[in-house]
Design a protein around this motif. Structure first.
Motif, short mmCIF file in Angstrom:
data_model
loop_
_atom_site.label_atom_id
_atom_site.label_comp_id
_atom_site.label_asym_id
_atom_site.label_seq_id
_atom_site.Cartn_x
_atom_site.Cartn_y
_atom_site.Cartn_z
N ILE A 163 0.93 -1.27 -0.01
CA ILE A 163 -0.02 0.07 0.05
C ILE A 163 0.99 1.32 -0.02
CG2 ILE A 163 -1.69 1.13 1.25
CD1 ILE A 163 -2.81 -1.23 2.50
N GLY A 164 0.53 2.17 -0.81
CA GLY A 164 1.31 3.44 -0.97
C GLY A 164 1.61 4.05 0.27
N SER A 165 0.59 4.33 1.23
CA SER A 165 1.17 5.42 2.34
C SER A 165 2.11 4.45 3.29
CB SER A 165 -0.32 5.53 3.00
OG SER A 165 -1.20 4.59 3.06
N VAL A 166 1.80 3.11 3.22
CA VAL A 166 2.59 2.00 4.25
C VAL A 166 4.03 2.16 3.58
CG1 VAL A 166 2.97 -0.08 4.91
CG2 VAL A 166 0.76 1.04 4.89
N LYS A 167 4.33 2.06 2.34
CA LYS A 167 5.48 1.83 1.52
C LYS A 167 6.31 3.12 1.62
CE LYS A 167 5.56 2.28 -2.82
NZ LYS A 167 5.16 1.86 -4.22
N GLY A 168 5.49 4.26 1.39
CA GLY A 168 6.27 5.56 1.50
C GLY A 168 7.07 5.95 2.96
N TYR A 169 6.38 5.41 3.86
CA TYR A 169 6.96 5.59 5.04
C TYR A 169 8.46 5.08 5.09
CZ TYR A 169 6.27 7.27 9.81
OH TYR A 169 6.37 7.96 11.02
N TYR A 170 8.56 3.89 4.51
CA TYR A 170 9.68 3.29 4.54
C TYR A 170 10.77 3.22 3.41
CZ TYR A 170 7.44 1.75 8.78
OH TYR A 170 6.61 1.80 10.00
N THR A 171 10.57 4.27 2.47
CA THR A 171 11.48 4.13 1.35
C THR A 171 12.33 5.34 1.40
OG1 THR A 171 9.72 5.14 0.06
CG2 THR A 171 9.98 2.88 -0.25
N SER A 172 13.59 5.34 0.51
CA SER A 172 14.43 6.41 0.50
C SER A 172 13.82 7.11 -0.40
CB SER A 172 15.79 5.81 -0.05
OG SER A 172 15.63 5.31 -1.29
#
Lengths: 442, 293
Positions: free
Chosen positions: A126-135
């Motif tokens: 999910i975008g908002s979850v992924k966004g938190y942990y990507t560089s």
């Protein structure tokens, strides 16, 4: 019959020999996994690990509980300094900036997956979850594990007793405020309580109203970020909460989730808490409860935007052998597989971290049987995240939360106005951010 | 005249003190020097990089008014803990000393709380004063008093002081009780014949004769309140509400182990080291003069 010592000795040797034959000749590669879960969540993690170990014979994951979130992070750091770090470490979202800055101590998840030749599709998350942990380059540095978002829990029986329509619209703080007035008049001793005050009433409050919590895109764009949560939107909300506290409409129970005990015991009408409070509330509540989206202030431009996540992700530590990393990759892939994720989501109230797990839960008919359990997902994914609602990436954030807790307590007790308290929190927090910037300047 | 034992040569005396010197060097001097060294750096948590900053850590601390406030909190806390743990202990010891029958039983029962670890004592007191299920706060509520140490600073301070002192009363009791046994009965009897009442005898004869013990306990209790009350504060208040129960040692912990700000944490340890050294020198210089051995 009494056995002599000698007889016991022979039996012991025989047992040891048998035992040696019973273990496989080729020992499985051991993967250490340190986590922070106890109780029901601890059992569920143990189940997942057991399922993984049963599913294959090359790797054996050993899960160890290392205390609460802060303690687990500390255990990992201390272990790294002693060169005895685990392969996989669970770190709460607050520690994300600390881990990201620790190049040389952590091995980014995308690298682990590449090195292991494992299949890894970042877009499945999910975008908002992924966004938190990507560089900033869009590469995933840690694997999202348990993610939740704050929602409003409602004790329907309590509202009925006070003559408030339990099916009413509580999507705005204006409406909730009106209900609080009625509850107080009807003699309720706890109209509203909360867990995790900083996370819900400042961090999510800011994202939900599309105002910045900190400069530089909430810290995503650089270490030289400065806190900005003393703006008019936040001040107005905290002041309203402070007034409610003075009037006995908002009852403060503690910095963590102490308020949960009061809500589950049926004492409180409204409770702002993580969607992951579901497991506990469902288990213990002896009353009819409902879950609603987190309220917003009607009239603020851009509200409601989307809320942000809390929870933890899994970090892979540096300094291990390559076949151990293969094992870690296999375990992480197993954890994000659809069945495991769907089950985790349904059991705990944490968000499904992949879209597929969400679809499966819907197909299973879980949302129809348990109305409201999809609210958290909808609230997170309703709008495309903006720079203000993508998440937070701040160094020393655990300490900054401690400062915010202290200052908010001053508002709840009436010692400070919201503006004075938040100005002070910003000022003190910025001092810590500058120190973090210096410590990680290389 | 004072008797002195003297050694010929220096090898034997050196060998005799060497074990103690080694222990001090490994467990005290080495860590202390390390702390001083680390206080000059801002390292990252993982020990990957370290910036030399000179005295900046100290400058940052001493310009933080919350840190300065924590000195005041520590002083308040230490004075209260020392008083609350020593005065009742002395009272109980005097009472137990007067008993003709069952003194041993009382003594044993009074020593029990000392066996409870500070963190556990903290949890026990927290249970009794829990704002929701605590038995004491429930009765206080019946009396019309709304106990809420989660938001009320003085109440939180009171609770951590009582929880820290409770087990300590036993320890102090033990020393006072032993010291009372050593007060010569003949002096007290002589005073009694001269017509001095119990409290008169207590204040003019017993208390001065107890002064070495009192002085020893004073030093020990101040050190205790500085360093060993961490578990109680951690379990009951975590330093809150606001910062009303954040004593210096608790701040060392929370900055170092929660905040991973090891430079600041080391600087605080150094300040604490000097503070306690200074305090001990002061105590020996000024209080000890008034102690009669």
């Amino acid at each position: 019959m009494k056995r002599t010592f000698k007889q016991w000795g022979v039996t012991g040797v025989a047992a040891a020999v048998l035992g040696a034959f019973a273990t496989p000749v080729f020992a499985a590669t051991e993967i250490q996994f340190w986590h922070a879960f106890t109780g029901r969540l601890g059992e569920l993690v143990a189940e997942q690990v057991e399922a993984f170990n049963q599913s294959q014979s090359d790797y054996s994951v050993t899960a160890s509980h290392k205390g609460n979130y802060s303690e687990t992070l500390n255990a990992g750091i201390a272990a790294f300094r002693a060169k005895e770090q685990p392969h996989i470490l669970m770190v709460f979202e607050v520690g994300t900036a600390t881990m990201m800055a620790a190049q040389g101590a952590v091995k980014p998840v995308y690298e682990v997956m590449e090195g292991a030749g494992a299949e890894f599709d970042q877009d499945a998350y999910i975008g908002s979850v992924k966004g938190y942990y990507t560089s900033t380059e869009g590469e995933m540095l840690s694997l999202p594990f348990n993610s939740s978002t704050p929602v409003l829990w409602i004790n329907k029986d309590h509202l009925k007793d006070a003559g408030v329509d339990p099916e009413g619209d509580f999507s705005t703080w204006q409406n909730v405020g009106a209900a609080l007035d009625k509850l107080k008049e009807a003699g309720s001793e706890c109209p509203l309580t909360t867990a995790w005050q900083s996370w819900i009433h400042l961090e999510n409050m800011s994202a939900y109203h599309n105002v910045a919590f900190a400069s530089k895109d909430n810290g995503f764009a650089g270490l030289d970020t400065e806190l900005t949560f003393n703006g008019p939107v936040q001040v107005q909300h905290i002041q309203a909460m402070g007034d409610w506290a003075q009037e006995g409409k908002f009852i403060y129970n503690g910095r963590r989730n102490e308020g949960g005990a009061n809500f589950r015991a049926g004492e409180c009408a409204f409770f702002t808490e993580s969607s992951a409070g579901y497991a506990g509330i469902k288990n213990e509540a002896q009353f009819e409860f409902a879950v609603a989206p987190l309220p917003y202030w009607d009239g603020v431009d851009g509200a409601p935007q989307n809320t942000i996540i809390g929870g933890a992700s899994l970090w892979v530590m540096e300094g291990h052998e390559s076949d151990e990393y293969k094992g870690a990759a296999a375990f992480l892939n197993f954890l994000s597989s659809t069945d495991i994720q769907a089950k985790w989501h349904q059991n705990t109230g944490y968000l499904p971290i992949t879209a597929e797990a969400g679809d499966k839960t819907k197909a299973d008919g879980f949302y129809d049987e348990n109305p409201g359990t999809d609210i958290a997902v909808m609230q997170m994914t309703a709008n495309e995240p903006t720079a203000n609602s993508k998440g937070l990436r701040l160094g020393s954030f655990d300490q900054i939360r401690g400062i915010i807790d202290e200052e908010l307590e001053a508002v709840w007790s009436g010692d400070k106005t919201a503006q004075v308290a938040l100005d002070s929190a910003v000022d003190r927090g910025n001092g810590l951010l500058r120190r973090f910037e210096k410590a990680n300047d290389r | 005249m004072e008797k002195r034992v003297t050694f010929k040569g220096w090898l034997l005396p050196l060998c005799l003190v060497l074990p103690q010197l080694l222990v001090s060097a490994v467990f005290f001097f080495y860590p202390a020097i390390q702390a001083v060294w680390q206080s000059l750096f801002i390292p990252d948590p993982f020990g990957l990089t370290s910036q030399f900053v000179g005295l900046e850590n100290f400058q940052y601390l001493l310009s933080d008014k919350y840190y300065l406030a924590s000195f005041f909190t520590t002083a308040t806390f230490s004075i209260l803990v020392t008083l609350v743990s020593m005065v009742p202990a002395l009272f109980l010891a005097v009472m137990a000393d007067r008993l003709l029958k069952g003194a041993a039983t009382y003594r044993t029962l009074l020593i029990w709380p000392y066996a409870v670890a500070p963190a556990i004592a903290g949890v026990l007191w927290l249970f009794m004063f829990n704002t929701r299920v605590g038995i004491v706060s429930w009765y206080l509520g019946k009396l019309g008093y709304d106990w809420n140490h989660v938001l009320n600073g003085p109440e939180a301070m009171g609770l951590v002081v009582v929880a820290s002192s409770w087990g300590r009363i036993s320890y102090n009791f033990l020393f006072f009780f032993a010291a009372l046994q050593a007060v010569p009965k003949s002096v007290i009897e002589a005073a009694a014949i001269d017509g001095a009442r119990f409290w008169k005898r207590f204040f003019t004869i017993v208390l001065p004769l107890l002064s070495p013990t009192t002085f020893f306990l004073l030093v020990v209790n101040v050190v205790y309140s500085f360093f060993e009350t961490f578990g109680v504060i951690h379990t009951i208040t975590s330093g809150g509400p606001q910062q009303t129960t954040t004593i210096l040692v608790y701040k060392v912990y929370s900055d170092g182990f929660v905040g991973q700000d090891l430079g600041s944490s080391a600087a605080q340890s150094v300040i604490l080291l000097f503070l306690v050294g200074l305090l001990t020198i002061l105590q020996f210089k000024y209080f000890e003069k008034r102690v009669h051995y």
